[in-house]
Design an enzyme around this catalytic site. Sequence first.
Site, PDB file in Angstrom:
ATOM      1  N   VAL A 176       0.869  -1.176   0.000  1.00 13.84           N
ATOM      2  CA  VAL A 176       0.000   0.000   0.000  1.00 13.84           C
ATOM      3  C   VAL A 176       0.902   1.220   0.000  1.00 13.84           C
ATOM      4  CG1 VAL A 176      -2.014  -1.090   1.037  1.00 13.84           C
ATOM      5  CG2 VAL A 176      -0.293  -0.105   2.514  1.00 13.84           C
ATOM      6  N   SER A 177       0.558   2.198  -0.842  1.00 15.21           N
ATOM      7  CA  SER A 177       1.480   3.303  -1.048  1.00 15.21           C
ATOM      8  C   SER A 177       1.026   4.618  -0.424  1.00 15.21           C
ATOM      9  CB  SER A 177       1.734   3.500  -2.543  1.00 15.21           C
ATOM     10  OG  SER A 177       0.525   3.553  -3.245  1.00 15.21           O
ATOM     11  N   THR A 178      -0.173   4.664   0.136  1.00 13.51           N
ATOM     12  CA  THR A 178      -0.615   5.882   0.803  1.00 13.51           C
ATOM     13  C   THR A 178      -1.243   5.533   2.144  1.00 13.51           C
ATOM     14  OG1 THR A 178      -2.864   5.909  -0.084  1.00 13.51           O
ATOM     15  CG2 THR A 178      -1.166   6.952  -1.437  1.00 13.51           C
TER      16      THR A 178
ATOM     17  N   GLN B  26      -4.826   3.995   2.049  1.00 12.95           N
ATOM     18  CA  GLN B  26      -5.024   2.631   1.572  1.00 12.95           C
ATOM     19  C   GLN B  26      -4.780   1.627   2.687  1.00 12.95           C
ATOM     20  OE1 GLN B  26      -2.127   2.382  -1.578  1.00 12.95           O
ATOM     21  NE2 GLN B  26      -3.549   3.135  -3.117  1.00 12.95           N
TER      22      GLN B  26
END
Length: 93
Positions: free
Chosen positions: A9-11, A14
Amino acid sequence: MGSFGYARVSTVDQNAVLQHAALHAAGCRRIFTDHVVSGTRASRPELDKMLEHLRDGDEVVVWKLDRLGRNTRNLLALIDDLEHRGVHFRSVT
């Protein structure tokens, strides 16, 4: 031989719940997850851990291709490395 999942997950907004559900349904016995790590960052600690753990005959499963590679070139290099090590690769979607 085992089936190992990789999720990213990049943020902060998320979460990996959907990825984990899909990877469990795909038969992964262990899932390595990097949290809030951009795909463009060179260092992804859980991916590195998984890559060290893999052996000939294992399988890597991801929910989507963009979860594994930083870009197309990096993705292809990772898959090529897996193939040379005798590790299978599968994307659920």
